[in-house]
Write a protein that holds these residues in place. Structure first.
Motif, mmCIF file in Angstrom:
data_model
loop_
_atom_site.group_PDB
_atom_site.id
_atom_site.type_symbol
_atom_site.label_atom_id
_atom_site.label_comp_id
_atom_site.label_asym_id
_atom_site.label_seq_id
_atom_site.Cartn_x
_atom_site.Cartn_y
_atom_site.Cartn_z
ATOM 1 N N LYS A 1 0.832 -1.210 0.000
ATOM 2 C CA LYS A 1 0.000 0.000 0.000
ATOM 3 C C LYS A 1 0.866 1.259 0.000
ATOM 4 C CE LYS A 1 -4.266 -1.659 2.153
ATOM 5 N NZ LYS A 1 -5.196 -1.501 3.309
ATOM 6 N N LEU A 2 1.942 1.227 0.784
ATOM 7 C CA LEU A 2 2.849 2.378 0.804
ATOM 8 C C LEU A 2 3.491 2.593 -0.559
ATOM 9 C CD1 LEU A 2 4.592 1.863 4.266
ATOM 10 C CD2 LEU A 2 2.920 3.618 3.661
ATOM 11 N N LEU A 3 3.845 1.515 -1.225
ATOM 12 C CA LEU A 3 4.423 1.615 -2.570
ATOM 13 C C LEU A 3 3.414 2.222 -3.535
ATOM 14 C CD1 LEU A 3 6.581 0.929 -4.729
ATOM 15 C CD2 LEU A 3 5.533 -1.332 -4.897
ATOM 16 N N LEU A 4 2.170 1.761 -3.474
ATOM 17 C CA LEU A 4 1.134 2.279 -4.372
ATOM 18 C C LEU A 4 0.843 3.750 -4.079
ATOM 19 C CD1 LEU A 4 -0.701 1.245 -6.647
ATOM 20 C CD2 LEU A 4 -2.458 0.844 -4.939
ATOM 21 N N ASN A 5 0.846 4.121 -2.796
ATOM 22 C CA ASN A 5 0.633 5.522 -2.434
ATOM 23 C C ASN A 5 1.750 6.406 -2.979
ATOM 24 O OD1 ASN A 5 -1.750 5.078 -1.114
ATOM 25 N ND2 ASN A 5 -0.837 4.931 0.902
ATOM 26 N N MET A 6 2.991 5.913 -2.897
ATOM 27 C CA MET A 6 4.115 6.675 -3.434
ATOM 28 C C MET A 6 3.950 6.903 -4.931
ATOM 29 S SD MET A 6 8.038 5.577 -4.037
ATOM 30 C CE MET A 6 7.443 4.815 -5.551
ATOM 31 N N ILE A 7 3.547 5.871 -5.658
ATOM 32 C CA ILE A 7 3.355 5.990 -7.105
ATOM 33 C C ILE A 7 2.248 6.989 -7.419
ATOM 34 C CG2 ILE A 7 2.557 4.728 -9.139
ATOM 35 C CD1 ILE A 7 4.049 2.288 -8.080
ATOM 36 N N ALA A 8 1.180 6.974 -6.626
ATOM 37 C CA ALA A 8 0.048 7.870 -6.875
ATOM 38 C C ALA A 8 0.380 9.311 -6.502
ATOM 39 C CB ALA A 8 -1.173 7.382 -6.099
ATOM 40 N N ILE A 9 0.944 9.509 -5.310
ATOM 41 C CA ILE A 9 1.202 10.861 -4.817
ATOM 42 C C ILE A 9 2.293 11.554 -5.631
ATOM 43 C CG2 ILE A 9 2.063 12.178 -2.843
ATOM 44 C CD1 ILE A 9 0.740 10.078 -1.047
ATOM 45 N N ASP A 10 3.349 10.808 -5.975
ATOM 46 C CA ASP A 10 4.477 11.397 -6.690
ATOM 47 C C ASP A 10 4.367 11.246 -8.206
ATOM 48 O OD1 ASP A 10 5.503 11.991 -4.218
ATOM 49 O OD2 ASP A 10 6.793 10.237 -4.125
ATOM 50 N N CYS A 11 3.241 10.710 -8.691
ATOM 51 C CA CYS A 11 3.028 10.526 -10.138
ATOM 52 C C CYS A 11 4.163 9.725 -10.771
ATOM 53 C CB CYS A 11 2.875 11.877 -10.820
ATOM 54 S SG CYS A 11 1.386 12.766 -10.326
ATOM 55 N N GLN A 12 4.530 8.636 -10.129
ATOM 56 C CA GLN A 12 5.575 7.774 -10.663
ATOM 57 C C GLN A 12 4.954 6.706 -11.580
ATOM 58 O OE1 GLN A 12 8.781 8.088 -10.314
ATOM 59 N NE2 GLN A 12 8.743 9.767 -8.836
ATOM 60 N N PRO A 13 5.693 6.235 -12.575
ATOM 61 C CA PRO A 13 5.160 5.166 -13.432
ATOM 62 C C PRO A 13 5.231 3.817 -12.729
ATOM 63 C CG PRO A 13 7.394 5.699 -14.083
ATOM 64 C CD PRO A 13 7.034 6.678 -12.999
ATOM 65 N N PHE A 14 4.376 2.896 -13.151
ATOM 66 C CA PHE A 14 4.412 1.547 -12.577
ATOM 67 C C PHE A 14 5.750 0.862 -12.860
ATOM 68 C CE2 PHE A 14 -0.366 1.738 -13.043
ATOM 69 C CZ PHE A 14 -0.588 1.814 -11.683
ATOM 70 N N SER A 15 6.414 1.299 -13.921
ATOM 71 C CA SER A 15 7.678 0.662 -14.310
ATOM 72 C C SER A 15 8.801 0.919 -13.321
ATOM 73 C CB SER A 15 8.109 1.155 -15.699
ATOM 74 O OG SER A 15 8.283 2.562 -15.690
ATOM 75 N N ILE A 16 8.549 1.737 -12.306
ATOM 76 C CA ILE A 16 9.604 2.011 -11.323
ATOM 77 C C ILE A 16 10.023 0.739 -10.595
ATOM 78 C CG2 ILE A 16 8.026 2.553 -9.414
ATOM 79 C CD1 ILE A 16 9.945 4.749 -8.566
ATOM 80 N N VAL A 17 9.104 -0.223 -10.502
ATOM 81 C CA VAL A 17 9.442 -1.470 -9.797
ATOM 82 C C VAL A 17 10.408 -2.330 -10.606
ATOM 83 C CG1 VAL A 17 7.271 -1.522 -8.525
ATOM 84 C CG2 VAL A 17 7.409 -2.644 -10.750
ATOM 85 N N ASP A 18 10.642 -1.974 -11.866
ATOM 86 C CA ASP A 18 11.603 -2.709 -12.689
ATOM 87 C C ASP A 18 12.962 -2.014 -12.757
ATOM 88 O OD1 ASP A 18 9.691 -4.621 -13.286
ATOM 89 O OD2 ASP A 18 8.953 -3.525 -15.032
ATOM 90 N N ASP A 19 13.055 -0.818 -12.190
ATOM 91 C CA ASP A 19 14.312 -0.067 -12.229
ATOM 92 C C ASP A 19 15.313 -0.676 -11.246
ATOM 93 O OD1 ASP A 19 13.077 1.563 -14.024
ATOM 94 O OD2 ASP A 19 12.632 3.156 -12.589
ATOM 95 N N GLU A 20 16.526 -0.937 -11.730
ATOM 96 C CA GLU A 20 17.529 -1.601 -10.902
ATOM 97 C C GLU A 20 17.904 -0.770 -9.669
ATOM 98 O OE1 GLU A 20 18.636 -4.633 -11.115
ATOM 99 O OE2 GLU A 20 17.363 -4.998 -12.868
ATOM 100 N N GLY A 21 18.029 0.530 -9.858
ATOM 101 C CA GLY A 21 18.390 1.367 -8.725
ATOM 102 C C GLY A 21 17.337 1.350 -7.635
ATOM 103 N N PHE A 22 16.059 1.411 -8.042
ATOM 104 C CA PHE A 22 14.973 1.382 -7.060
ATOM 105 C C PHE A 22 14.908 0.027 -6.359
ATOM 106 C CE2 PHE A 22 10.453 0.759 -5.931
ATOM 107 C CZ PHE A 22 10.296 1.840 -5.085
ATOM 108 N N LYS A 23 15.123 -1.035 -7.123
ATOM 109 C CA LYS A 23 15.101 -2.383 -6.527
ATOM 110 C C LYS A 23 16.212 -2.541 -5.503
ATOM 111 C CE LYS A 23 14.552 -5.678 -9.677
ATOM 112 N NZ LYS A 23 14.673 -6.345 -10.990
#
Length: 589
Positions: A153-175
């Motif tokens: 839920k925190l991850l989804l909130n971050m994506i919604a509030i900060d207008c991040q793309p869903f593809s952020i979960v595939d980014d090596e740095g974020f992982k």
């Protein structure tokens, strides 16, 4: 463990970390060293545990490195169990010190040929068997279902509030970052985020907001906007604004933002709003309908029979756009746009502009400014463009001649004219910011802001120190405000808001408007309250003799029952006579 530490003082039992060079004490155990790796070098610690699991070996909590201390277990073995120290051929167990060959202690060879104590008592022991802890036991346990759900839920909130793309979960740095925070948390993939988690969280949020609206909202003002996306898809957004009558808290909530079926006609818009009102159980609760001044919105308001008011900020935008279209003003703005456009497209021009500010004007490197380009749909962007252009006047005039580009020439008089343009537009810009807010009440400010603008522009229109184009701009704005806000004091919703705002009361209304507003308020209050004093019927029996008969009879005669209208009128008059609160105060408080 000793692959990551080196002994610096054998007598004091001090070891140095190979990574951070911190000196630690190990004395009879290596627990201190292990804790250091676990807290400061978690990745190294996990690597040790992984190798441990692969090799089937264990590192005792309280052993000492063989060969470092003559009192340690013989060979290359690691002493185990408690704080004991092996002497001779003995192996320590518990807190005792073994001498010779201690009984009741099992010993088995280690991989390196030494002996590793198992800390298991023999058959004759009465105590329950003890299990030696391994390094893997210090690692955090796998996440529970609840913990995993909360992190999702925190991850989804971050994506919604900060207008991040869903593809952020595939980014090596974020992982890598998430793994560093919690190695046990497994990121969901894009499909799970968009199809499962988003849908589930949306339904939960929708149910929560509907519950709040149903419980707290007794009347609502809605604002509606329609637009077409870059992919030519029509959208409609509906926002509700209401006051909780119990807590007197002002709230704004997005009720809907969705595709609009068909074109932006008044009928389609009215149908979409009607469906939203029914879905949110707001039938009979909509008391105000605010939109832009487009004809399709006015048509939708007529079909819905909602009290309609054109957006104040949008009306100001129309006034400003009409004034900026004056030939004398437009020609100057066109020159500025061409210059700004070149600085936006040319990296060389931008670099020279920044360097001049840094080298010649002493501006800090991170504080140098660039030019701003206006957009057609927002007049205030034109004001910001002019304001920044004037602020960088020296840098622009020094940079443009060195660019070898045919840019419009702006003479000195035109520069001064630009400064006066900004002076003229600034009050309109400030009014737009005030009336565009969503976190505080704005309806009661409409009449006050309009009066303030008219007062300012009437003075500006007669200011002989202004250049002729500037005077024309001020006169056009003044006429535009008078024309577009001519009927603002005839709107009872607006006048009632103004009178009942303890910051303004009757001071913003003329006598005629004040009397009609007070009459409306008194009638409305009388219609929703009843007599609060019961009627007095004369008693048939003769009252008993009393010392108080004469005074009670006089008081009763003087205090005749008053009508609701009289009491309400007195209440309104008392409110009007009270002092107004400061303009910075919240009227709800």
């Amino acid at each position: 463990m000793w692959n990551y530490f080196s002994v610096v003082d054998e007598l004091a039992k001090k070891a140095e970390c190979s990574y951070c060079k911190k000196t630690l004490s190990f004395k009879t155990t290596i627990s201190n060293l292990k804790n250091h790796l676990k807290q400061k070098h978690l990745i190294v610690y996990e690597e040790i545990c992984r190798k441990e699991n692969e090799n089937g070996t264990r590192i005792a909590d309280s052993g000492a490195l063989a060969g470092v201390d003559p009192g340690c277990a013989g060979g290359g073995g690691i002493g185990g169990g408690g704080d004991g120290i092996a002497g001779g051929d003995g192996i320590a167990d518990g807190d005792g010190i073994a001498g010779g060959n201690s009984r009741g202690i099992e010993s088995r060879p280690c991989n390196d040929g030494g002996l590793l104590s198992s800390s298991r008592p023999g058959p004759s022991a009465q105590n329950p068997p003890k299990k030696q802890r391994i390094m893997a036991s210090y690692l955090s346990r796998p996440l529970s279902t609840t913990e995993k759900t909360n992190l999702d839920k925190l991850l989804l909130n971050m994506i919604a509030i900060d207008c991040q793309p869903f593809s952020i979960v595939d980014d090596e740095g974020f992982k890598s970052f998430v793994y560093g925070l919690n190695p046990n948390y497994k990121l969901p993939d894009r499909k799970t985020l968009s199809t499962t988690l988003l849908l589930r969280d949306y339904e939960d949020r929708l149910a929560t907001i509907k519950s709040v609206v149903n419980k707290e909202c007794t009347s609502m003002c809605i604002t509606v906007d329609c637009w077409t996306s870059r992919t030519m898809q029509p959208y409609i957004a509906i926002t509700g604004h209401f006051i909780n009558k119990t807590s007197l808290e002002f709230k704004s909530m997005l009720l809907q933002c969705s595709l609009l079926e068909g074109t932006h006609t008044g009928e389609n818009i009215a149908q979409a709003i009607s469906l939203a009102v029914q879905e949110w159980n707001l039938v009979g609760k909509i008391i105000f309908f605010v939109t832009d001044n487009a004809s399709n919105m006015q048509s939708a308001a007529n079909l819905l029979r909602f009290p309609h008011y054109g957006c104040y900020a949008h009306t100001l935008n129309l006034v400003a756009q009409n004034a900026l279209a004056l030939p004398e003003v437009e020609s100057t703005i066109t020159k500025i746009k061409k210059t700004v456009n070149h600085f936006k497209r040319s990296s060389l021009a931008k670099e020279k502009l920044l360097k001049y500010q840094i080298n010649s004007q002493g501006v800090a490197e991170g504080s140098a400014l660039t030019l701003i380009m206006s957009v057609p749909t927002r007049w205030n962007s034109t004001f910001l463009m002019l304001q920044r252009f004037i602020h960088l006047q020296e840098a622009i005039r020094a940079t443009v001649p060195n660019l070898n580009v045919d840019l419009p020439i702006i003479p000195l008089q035109e520069w001064k004219c630009l400064e006066q343009f900004c002076e003229i537009l600034k009050p309109l810009y400030e009014a737009t910011l005030i009336m565009s807010a969503e976190n505080y009440l704005t309806a009661s400010k409409a009449i006050v802001i309009t009066q303030g603008l008219l007062n300012i522009y009437e003075q500006m229109a007669t200011n002989i120190t202004y250049y002729t184009p500037v005077q024309k701009l001020a006169k056009t704005i003044n006429l535009g405000i008078k024309h577009r806000f001519a009927n603002i004091t005839r709107n009872l919703h607006i006048t009632v808001c103004t009178f009942l705002d303890p910051r303004f009361k009757h001071f913003a209304l003329d006598n005629e408007t004040l009397q009609s507003t007070k009459t409306y308020i008194i009638d409305e209050i009388c219609s929703i309250i009843s007599e609060d004093e019961p009627q007095h019927h004369p008693e048939s029996s003769t009252p008993a003799l009393s010392l108080w008969n004469i005074i009670e009879q006089k008081i009763s005669t003087s205090q005749q029952p008053r009508s609701t209208f009289t009491k309400v009128t007195e209440e309104v008059e008392m409110y009007q006579k009270q002092f107004v609160i400061s303009r910075e105060s919240c009227p709800l408080e």
